[in-house]
Design a protein around this motif. Structure first.
Motif, PDB file in Angstrom:
ATOM      1  N   UNK A 193       0.836  -1.197   0.000  1.00 44.84           N
ATOM      2  CA  UNK A 193       0.000   0.000   0.000  1.00 44.84           C
ATOM      3  C   UNK A 193       0.875   1.254   0.000  1.00 44.84           C
ATOM      4  N   UNK A 194       0.400   2.293  -0.696  1.00 43.35           N
ATOM      5  CA  UNK A 194       1.165   3.527  -0.858  1.00 43.35           C
ATOM      6  C   UNK A 194       0.509   4.725  -0.188  1.00 43.35           C
ATOM      7  N   UNK A 195      -0.778   4.622   0.083  1.00 40.26           N
ATOM      8  CA  UNK A 195      -1.508   5.764   0.631  1.00 40.26           C
ATOM      9  C   UNK A 195      -2.657   5.241   1.484  1.00 40.26           C
ATOM     10  N   UNK A 196      -3.274   6.156   2.221  1.00 44.07           N
ATOM     11  CA  UNK A 196      -4.430   5.779   3.014  1.00 44.07           C
ATOM     12  C   UNK A 196      -4.166   5.829   4.506  1.00 44.07           C
ATOM     13  N   UNK A 197      -5.215   6.045   5.239  1.00 43.44           N
ATOM     14  CA  UNK A 197      -5.158   6.137   6.694  1.00 43.44           C
ATOM     15  C   UNK A 197      -4.823   4.791   7.311  1.00 43.44           C
ATOM     16  N   UNK A 198      -3.865   4.776   8.214  1.00 44.65           N
ATOM     17  CA  UNK A 198      -3.513   3.558   8.941  1.00 44.65           C
ATOM     18  C   UNK A 198      -3.917   3.644  10.407  1.00 44.65           C
ATOM     19  N   UNK A 199      -4.725   4.645  10.750  1.00 49.41           N
ATOM     20  CA  UNK A 199      -5.147   4.819  12.128  1.00 49.41           C
ATOM     21  C   UNK A 199      -5.913   3.641  12.687  1.00 49.41           C
ATOM     22  N   UNK A 200      -6.546   2.856  11.784  1.00 52.43           N
ATOM     23  CA  UNK A 200      -7.307   1.694  12.258  1.00 52.43           C
ATOM     24  C   UNK A 200      -6.417   0.677  12.960  1.00 52.43           C
ATOM     25  N   UNK A 201      -5.107   0.735  12.709  1.00 55.14           N
ATOM     26  CA  UNK A 201      -4.201  -0.182  13.401  1.00 55.14           C
ATOM     27  C   UNK A 201      -4.107   0.122  14.891  1.00 55.14           C
ATOM     28  N   UNK A 202      -4.442   1.354  15.255  1.00 60.34           N
ATOM     29  CA  UNK A 202      -4.381   1.733  16.664  1.00 60.34           C
ATOM     30  C   UNK A 202      -5.575   1.195  17.446  1.00 60.34           C
ATOM     31  N   UNK A 203      -6.628   0.797  16.734  1.00 58.94           N
ATOM     32  CA  UNK A 203      -7.813   0.246  17.410  1.00 58.94           C
ATOM     33  C   UNK A 203      -7.536  -1.187  17.843  1.00 58.94           C
ATOM     34  N   UNK A 204      -8.090  -1.570  18.963  1.00 59.96           N
ATOM     35  CA  UNK A 204      -7.905  -2.932  19.452  1.00 59.96           C
ATOM     36  C   UNK A 204      -8.696  -3.891  18.568  1.00 59.96           C
ATOM     37  N   UNK A 205      -8.081  -5.017  18.178  1.00 59.97           N
ATOM     38  CA  UNK A 205      -8.836  -6.006  17.396  1.00 59.97           C
ATOM     39  C   UNK A 205     -10.038  -6.504  18.176  1.00 59.97           C
ATOM     40  N   UNK A 206     -11.053  -6.948  17.475  1.00 62.48           N
ATOM     41  CA  UNK A 206     -12.240  -7.478  18.151  1.00 62.48           C
ATOM     42  C   UNK A 206     -11.857  -8.674  19.013  1.00 62.48           C
ATOM     43  N   UNK A 207     -12.354  -8.674  20.230  1.00 67.37           N
ATOM     44  CA  UNK A 207     -11.872  -9.617  21.238  1.00 67.37           C
ATOM     45  C   UNK A 207     -12.039 -11.076  20.832  1.00 67.37           C
ATOM     46  N   UNK A 208     -13.174 -11.401  20.212  1.00 69.23           N
ATOM     47  CA  UNK A 208     -13.400 -12.807  19.893  1.00 69.23           C
ATOM     48  C   UNK A 208     -12.359 -13.309  18.903  1.00 69.23           C
ATOM     49  N   UNK A 209     -12.077 -12.498  17.897  1.00 69.77           N
ATOM     50  CA  UNK A 209     -11.091 -12.915  16.912  1.00 69.77           C
ATOM     51  C   UNK A 209      -9.706 -12.965  17.526  1.00 69.77           C
ATOM     52  N   UNK A 210      -9.390 -11.990  18.368  1.00 75.36           N
ATOM     53  CA  UNK A 210      -8.073 -11.962  18.972  1.00 75.36           C
ATOM     54  C   UNK A 210      -7.849 -13.175  19.856  1.00 75.36           C
ATOM     55  N   UNK A 211      -8.879 -13.582  20.559  1.00 73.73           N
ATOM     56  CA  UNK A 211      -8.726 -14.688  21.495  1.00 73.73           C
ATOM     57  C   UNK A 211      -8.451 -16.008  20.787  1.00 73.73           C
TER      58      UNK A 211
END
Length: 233
Positions: A202-220
């Motif tokens: 990727x060359x452009x675009x907001x990456x702020x979503x990486x700062x959000x915590x992943x959804x707990x069920x998937x993370x677990x």
């Protein structure tokens, strides 16, 4: 589940001239490459990074510096030798136009798992040490900072392509199907079940979503969400 952001260094003088730089010392970003690295740093400014790990070569250290200076907290780049460029041996420093005439060129293109550079390393060895390094560092980041940690690895085109191929479950012979441009961002989240490739080249675009915590069920569980899920939390 730690998340690694793979960043290729920005464009260099060697890239612009069509030269295979390899591990040649003194190869630095050109003006275009500095601008590319700065834009990548701006994309990552909204993401609190736990660490920036870089190939020890100058062009990667320059790129890492552009990322670090835009972080809200003070960071220091750490060099990792296992993330350095492929050892192209006798190919290093030669023009790509000239190398394309070599018999080995077709092997590199069509069966890279069988390619070994004269006086250098094989592409299989390159992949093995780079994948091992990223997985080792990723596990250490999660152990130290927790499962929501995001960190950056600044490296080289063939290195990042080989890491992505491993994460995608692709044989090394297929890795030339992957593109990794200068200063591009690719993202992998490793889990106990499997790696999840979140973005490539990727060359452009907001990456702020990486700062959000992943959804707990998937993370677990690390399981893939059937149907695609609702995206980042």
């Amino acid at each position: 589940m730690a998340t690694v952001v793979l960043v290729r260094h920005g464009r260099t003088t060697a890239n612009a001239s069509g030269t295979l730089a390899g591990r040649t010392p003194g190869v630095r970003l050109d003006d275009t490459g500095l601008g590319q690295a700065a834009r990548t740093g701006e994309r990552l400014a909204a993401v609190p990074l736990a660490a920036v790990v870089t190939s020890p070569l100058e062009r990667c250290r320059q790129t890492a510096r552009e990322i670090i200076t835009r972080q809200p907290v003070e960071l220091k780049a750490h060099a990792e030798r296992a993330l350095t460029e492929c050892d192209y041996g006798e190919w290093q420093g030669r023009s790509l136009r000239e190398l394309a005439k070599e018999p080995l060129w077709k092997v590199v293109q069509q069966q890279p798992s069988a390619a070994a550079f004269p006086g250098g390393e094989s592409m299989a060895a390159m992949q093995a040490r780079s994948v091992a390094a990223v997985r080792r560092l990723d596990a250490a980041m999660e152990a130290q900072h927790g499962p929501d940690v995001v960190w950056v690895a600044v490296s080289h085109g063939d290195i990042i392509k080989s890491v992505l191929a491993d994460a995608l479950g692709m044989h090394l012979d297929l890795f030339q199907r992957i593109s990794v441009d200068p200063a591009s961002v690719s993202i992998i989240r490793y889990t106990a079940t499997r790696p999840h490739v979140l973005a490539t080249n990727t060359h452009a675009g907001d990456l702020g979503w990486l700062a959000a915590k992943p959804r707990r069920r998937r993370r677990a569980s690390g399981d893939a969400v059937v149907g695609g899920g609702a995206g980042p939390g």
